[in-house]
Design a protein around this motif. Structure first.
Motif, PDB file in Angstrom:
ATOM      1  N   GLN A  13     -22.851 -22.403  -5.963  1.00 42.02           N
ATOM      2  CA  GLN A  13     -21.673 -22.970  -5.730  1.00 42.02           C
ATOM      3  C   GLN A  13     -21.806 -24.014  -4.878  1.00 42.02           C
ATOM      4  O   GLN A  13     -20.861 -25.287  -4.937  1.00 42.02           O
ATOM      5  CB  GLN A  13     -20.646 -21.756  -5.289  1.00 42.02           C
ATOM      6  CG  GLN A  13     -20.344 -20.832  -6.700  1.00 42.02           C
ATOM      7  CD  GLN A  13     -19.529 -19.794  -6.319  1.00 42.02           C
ATOM      8  OE1 GLN A  13     -19.901 -18.725  -6.585  1.00 42.02           O
ATOM      9  NE2 GLN A  13     -18.250 -19.975  -5.530  1.00 42.02           N
ATOM     10  N   VAL A  14     -22.568 -23.837  -3.481  1.00 42.33           N
ATOM     11  CA  VAL A  14     -22.442 -24.733  -2.582  1.00 42.33           C
ATOM     12  C   VAL A  14     -23.118 -26.109  -2.900  1.00 42.33           C
ATOM     13  O   VAL A  14     -22.777 -27.371  -2.879  1.00 42.33           O
ATOM     14  CB  VAL A  14     -22.903 -24.196  -1.134  1.00 42.33           C
ATOM     15  CG1 VAL A  14     -23.260 -25.420  -0.309  1.00 42.33           C
ATOM     16  CG2 VAL A  14     -22.140 -23.321  -0.698  1.00 42.33           C
ATOM     17  N   GLU A  16     -23.510 -27.224  -6.024  1.00 45.57           N
ATOM     18  CA  GLU A  16     -22.590 -28.027  -6.861  1.00 45.57           C
ATOM     19  C   GLU A  16     -21.692 -28.875  -6.244  1.00 45.57           C
ATOM     20  O   GLU A  16     -21.465 -30.085  -6.605  1.00 45.57           O
ATOM     21  CB  GLU A  16     -21.943 -26.906  -8.072  1.00 45.57           C
ATOM     22  CG  GLU A  16     -21.070 -27.684  -9.011  1.00 45.57           C
ATOM     23  CD  GLU A  16     -20.525 -26.511  -9.864  1.00 45.57           C
ATOM     24  OE1 GLU A  16     -20.863 -25.426  -9.871  1.00 45.57           O
ATOM     25  OE2 GLU A  16     -19.114 -26.906 -10.356  1.00 45.57           O
ATOM     26  N   SER A  17     -20.920 -28.243  -5.081  1.00 44.93           N
ATOM     27  CA  SER A  17     -19.940 -28.905  -4.396  1.00 44.93           C
ATOM     28  C   SER A  17     -20.617 -30.024  -3.518  1.00 44.93           C
ATOM     29  O   SER A  17     -20.224 -31.081  -3.493  1.00 44.93           O
ATOM     30  CB  SER A  17     -19.157 -27.966  -3.597  1.00 44.93           C
ATOM     31  OG  SER A  17     -18.503 -28.473  -2.622  1.00 44.93           O
TER      32      SER A  17
END
Lengths: 120, 227
Positions: A13-14, A16-17
């Motif tokens: 998730q990190v 991707e962000s």
């Protein structure tokens, strides 16, 4: 528990962000973990330390905020902070609802976007 | 330059997204999906076998068997003439939504009812949404009645709790009324079944409930033209 899976999920998730924000290196990640999730901070740190080498997380710090279990009576409003889930109000015997303790989320992360910050 | 990015994003977001895709696929096919969760040895496979005997003739039923190792459960189910896919997690203690998505690709055709037998574990499976309609927690009389209090998450998130091996009740000090009360305290709306898959006692009632759930799902989805 599945701390390794949770850290894999966090890294996905990190990452991707970070890609969306032009960040090439992560400096720190702040994770909020409620007591009721049973995710163990020690194992989360262990998984993070072992999975980060060779990734954008190498050398980054994992910060974990543990949230206690807080219950509130649905009838009289009495609040308790028990060690374990206790379903009945100690004051009036009615059902308790969970106010806090089931959190499991990434609050923020800090990263380096490769710019020198001098405005030039 | 160091920058701070606020996310406020739940972990397991990727799993939640795949679970939503699964749910949409099951809705389009009109498939009722039941996720069976318990400790190892509570009797998930045996209950499933008895359920297939009763419902298999009238409904198209698919089964996904989750285990860390071996295809033993899938072999038992395949013996009943049901479409079954075994998922070996090779050490992972739960099924996740993407494992179910891949298993569905293999299962192929549309089913009326899909049973997912999760990996035997009362902790982790409760946290992973698979896209199911209902989680069912099984608790065997032989395990002891303290499990709902010790593993509250799974019993809170279940739509039904099945107390299995009821034929052993006379030989144990299992406090049926006390345990049922504790389950209801955790989850007031939950449906509780008490049965023995070995003697067949109570299995009909469980099957009737599954059937009702399926009919309700079909009725709710009949306006979408999925048939």
């Amino acid at each position: 528990m599945h701390e390794v899976g949770l850290i894999c999920s966090l890294m996905d998730q990190v990452t991707e962000s970070a890609a969306q924000n032009g960040i090439t290196r992560i400096l720190s990640v702040k994770l909020v973990v409620g007591k009721l999730t049973l995710a163990q901070p020690d194992f989360l740190h262990f998984a993070f330390a072992n999975l980060s080498p060779g990734t954008i997380f190498e050398g980054a710090r994992l910060e974990i905020e543990e949230r206690p279990l807080v219950l509130r009576c649905t009838a009289c409003g009495t609040e308790t902070r028990p060690e374990y889930l206790d379903y009945f109000c100690p004051a009036c015997g009615e059902r308790m609802e969970i106010i806090s303790g089931d959190e499991l989320f990434i609050e923020y992360y800090e990263g380096d976007n490769g710019e020198d910050g001098s405005g030039g | 330059m160091a920058v701070k990015v606020v996310m406020g994003q739940r972990l397991l977001k990727a799993n939640a997204a795949v679970a939503q895709e699964n749910r949409a696929r099951f809705a389009a096919a009109g498939t009722l999906v039941v996720n069976l969760i318990s400790s190892p040895g509570a009797g998930k496979t045996t209950l499933l076998e008895q359920t297939l005997v009763r419902l298999g003739g009238r409904f198209r039923i698919g089964v996904i068997e989750g285990d860390i190792y071996t295809t033993r459960d899938a072999e038992r189910i395949a013996g009943k003439g049901t479409a079954v896919v075994q998922v070996n997690t090779a050490g992972i203690c739960h099924l996740d939504a993407s494992m179910v998505a891949r298993a569905c690709e293999e299962l192929g055709a549309a089913y009326d009812i899909l049973f997912i037998e999760n990996v035997g574990n009362l902790v982790c499976p409760a946290e992973f949404d698979l896209g199911e309609d209902v989680k069912v927690a099984l608790l065997s009389v032989a395990e002891g009645g303290d499990k709902p209090a010790k593993y509250p998450l799974v019993f809170r998130s279940a739509g039904a709790v099945v107390i299995t091996k009821a034929d052993l009740l006379p030989f144990t000090d299992f406090d049926l009324a006390g345990v049922t009360g504790e389950i209801r305290a955790l989850n007031p709306e939950v449906k509780v079944f008490i049965l023995s898959a070995r003697t067949g006692e109570g299995v009909e009632e469980w099957c009737r409930w599954v059937e009702e759930m399926f009919l309700r799902k079909r009725a709710a989805g009949s306006g979408t033209g999925s048939e």
